[in-house]
Design a protein around this motif. Structure first.
Motif, short mmCIF file in Angstrom:
data_model
loop_
_atom_site.label_atom_id
_atom_site.label_comp_id
_atom_site.label_asym_id
_atom_site.label_seq_id
_atom_site.Cartn_x
_atom_site.Cartn_y
_atom_site.Cartn_z
N THR A 28 0.87 -1.17 0.00
CA THR A 28 0.00 0.00 0.00
C THR A 28 0.90 1.22 0.00
OG1 THR A 28 -1.85 1.10 1.11
CG2 THR A 28 -0.19 0.09 2.53
N SER A 29 0.36 2.40 0.15
CA SER A 29 1.20 3.60 0.15
C SER A 29 0.53 4.68 0.98
CB SER A 29 1.41 4.11 -1.28
OG SER A 29 0.18 4.49 -1.87
N ILE A 30 1.38 5.60 1.47
CA ILE A 30 0.89 6.75 2.22
C ILE A 30 1.84 7.91 1.94
CG2 ILE A 30 2.17 6.10 4.32
CD1 ILE A 30 -0.11 7.31 5.96
N SER A 31 1.32 9.08 1.68
CA SER A 31 2.18 10.24 1.42
C SER A 31 2.77 10.72 2.74
CB SER A 31 1.38 11.36 0.77
OG SER A 31 0.44 11.91 1.70
N LYS A 32 3.86 11.48 2.64
CA LYS A 32 4.49 12.03 3.84
C LYS A 32 3.51 12.95 4.56
CE LYS A 32 7.92 13.07 6.65
NZ LYS A 32 8.96 14.02 6.28
N GLU A 33 2.72 13.71 3.81
CA GLU A 33 1.76 14.63 4.42
C GLU A 33 0.68 13.87 5.20
OE1 GLU A 33 2.73 14.70 1.26
OE2 GLU A 33 4.08 16.43 1.45
N THR A 34 0.18 12.77 4.61
CA THR A 34 -0.84 11.98 5.29
C THR A 34 -0.25 11.26 6.51
OG1 THR A 34 -1.99 11.63 3.19
CG2 THR A 34 -2.59 10.18 5.00
N ALA A 35 1.01 10.84 6.38
CA ALA A 35 1.69 10.20 7.53
C ALA A 35 1.83 11.20 8.68
CB ALA A 35 3.07 9.68 7.10
N ASP A 36 2.17 12.45 8.35
CA ASP A 36 2.24 13.50 9.38
C ASP A 36 0.88 13.67 10.05
OD1 ASP A 36 4.93 14.12 8.99
OD2 ASP A 36 4.51 15.62 7.46
N TYR A 37 -0.17 13.69 9.23
CA TYR A 37 -1.52 13.86 9.77
C TYR A 37 -1.90 12.67 10.66
CZ TYR A 37 -6.59 14.34 9.99
OH TYR A 37 -7.87 14.45 10.44
N PHE A 38 -1.56 11.46 10.22
CA PHE A 38 -1.84 10.26 11.01
C PHE A 38 -1.19 10.34 12.39
CE2 PHE A 38 -0.32 5.92 12.19
CZ PHE A 38 -1.56 5.34 12.47
N ILE A 39 0.05 10.79 12.44
CA ILE A 39 0.76 10.93 13.73
C ILE A 39 0.06 11.97 14.61
CG2 ILE A 39 2.93 11.64 14.80
CD1 ILE A 39 4.32 10.62 12.19
N SER A 40 -0.43 13.05 13.99
CA SER A 40 -1.12 14.09 14.77
C SER A 40 -2.42 13.56 15.37
CB SER A 40 -1.42 15.30 13.88
OG SER A 40 -2.53 15.06 13.03
N VAL A 41 -3.04 12.60 14.69
CA VAL A 41 -4.31 12.04 15.17
C VAL A 41 -4.08 10.98 16.24
CG1 VAL A 41 -6.28 10.59 14.48
CG2 VAL A 41 -5.59 12.52 13.05
N VAL A 42 -3.11 10.09 16.02
CA VAL A 42 -2.90 8.94 16.90
C VAL A 42 -1.90 9.24 18.01
CG1 VAL A 42 -2.09 6.54 16.93
CG2 VAL A 42 -3.49 7.34 15.05
N GLY A 43 -0.96 10.16 17.76
CA GLY A 43 0.10 10.41 18.71
C GLY A 43 1.36 9.70 18.29
N ASN A 44 2.49 9.98 18.95
CA ASN A 44 3.76 9.38 18.53
C ASN A 44 4.31 8.35 19.50
OD1 ASN A 44 4.59 11.00 20.60
ND2 ASN A 44 6.10 12.16 19.44
N GLU A 45 3.42 7.78 20.35
CA GLU A 45 3.85 6.65 21.18
C GLU A 45 3.89 5.43 20.27
OE1 GLU A 45 4.75 3.74 23.45
OE2 GLU A 45 2.65 3.57 22.86
N MET A 46 5.11 4.88 20.07
CA MET A 46 5.33 3.95 18.97
C MET A 46 4.48 2.68 19.03
SD MET A 46 7.49 5.13 16.75
CE MET A 46 8.19 3.71 15.92
#
Length: 349
Positions: A167-185
């Protein structure tokens, strides 16, 4: 010896010249656990079928059991690996701690002892016992100290990971995903697994993130701020109720609301001075990889005067002081704050 960057840790493990002692810790439990386990599996079979792997946790560890495991000879292998997760250093007496630290220089050359602090915070400034432990580990072995990856590094990881899953995800969408979920790995990667499966091999979009991902506290509070600025009182109190129900720290809610209004203040100031997003990121590097926050703030800023923004920040600061200073019901303080913010933000409407 202290090693505190991932590339050097990877190289050390790959070279295979293992020390007899390792102490692994950091402010990212996922990375600490990942590299401690990778180290152990590089030394010997850790599947549970090996005679050369001994595992202890904070409940099962004793000095006698660790000593016996360390002194055992490897069977059909070069080394024995003894793995201790979250050893309760702070609960040990001075004599017990001395027993361990005095043994460390004597660990057999055919044994590797690994201490993993997965869920235990190591802070020598808060407790002097940690200084004793770290000094001893540094003298007698190798310390891996793992820090959190930046949001930009995590986003790059997600882009690469998506490619490996067809699958694929753009860097911008990945940034948005982190903002939604948080960065706790640990949480983030679990949510990303769900997202990749949900995408069905299609490119991952923001709409997919919103539909399938569990929002972090920070994302929920930003939603709260958006509802306030848009005059949606019912939605604002609904989000606040959910945050309280989930026992979110009151100071965290107020702090995140404050960050939202600081974003708006900076966006409005930038617009007044004909500066763009790049200029703001240059002045405040913490926005790197989070420019969507500024874009969102710029949208809210257009509906608020600078006087309103200052009033909103002042109201948040006042509520923060109340929570930290008075013996009042904190839920009531938050409810009063939301009502006041809605009133101020609605002044122009």
């Amino acid at each position: 010896m202290l090693i505190n960057d991932e590339n050097s840790i990877k190289k050390h493990i790959r070279q295979g010249d293992f020390a007899s002692l390792y102490f692994v810790y950091g402010d990212e439990s996922y990375l600490s656990s990942f590299y401690a386990n990778q180290l152990a599996s590089s030394i010997t079979d850790t599947s549970g079928m090996s005679f050369n792997y001994y595992y202890f946790d904070s409940e099962t560890v004793t000095f006698d059991s660790v000593y016996e495991a360390c002194e055992s000879l490897p069977m059909m292998s070069d080394r024995v690996c003894v793995f201790i997760k979250d050893f309760p250093f702070l609960k040990t007496t001075a004599d017990e701690l001395k027993q361990y630290t005095e043994y460390l220089p004597s660990i057999p050359s055919t044994t590797t002892l690994i201490f993993l602090m997965a869920t235990t915070e190591v802070d020598e400034k808060q407790n002097s016992k940690w200084k004793t432990v770290l000094d001893s580990m540094n003298r007698n072995g190798v310390i891996f100290c793992l820090s959190k990856r930046s949001d930009s590094q995590v986003a790059d990881l997600l882009v690469r990971s998506a490619g490996k899953r067809n699958t694929s995800i753009s860097k911008e969408t990945a940034d948005y995903f982190i903002s939604v979920v948080g960065n706790e790995m640990t949480v983030l990667l679990n949510e990303f697994d769900k997202l990749c499966a949900f995408s069905g091999g299609n490119e991952i979009t923001r709409e997919m993130v919103d539909e399938i991902s569990i929002r972090s506290v920070e994302a929920s509070v930003f939603d709260l701020t958006t509802a306030i600025n848009n005059g949606k009182a019912d939605r604002a109190f609904e989000i606040l109720s959910e945050l309280i129900k989930n026992k979110t720290e009151h100071t965290m809610i107020i702090g995140t609301i404050a960050f939202g209004y600081v974003d708006i203040y900076r966006a409005k100031t930038a617009a007044a001075n004909r500066a763009n997003t790049r200029d703001v990121v240059s002045a405040f590097p913490s926005y790197k990889g989070k420019t969507f926050r500024l874009d969102k703030a710029a949208g809210s800023a257009r509906n608020l005067s600078m006087e309103q923004v200052k009033e909103l920040i002042s109201a948040v600061a006042e509520a923060d002081i109340k929570i930290k200073s008075f013996s009042m019901n904190n839920n009531v303080i938050l409810e009063e704050l939301i009502a006041k913010l809605i009133h101020i933000a609605g002044g122009k409407r």
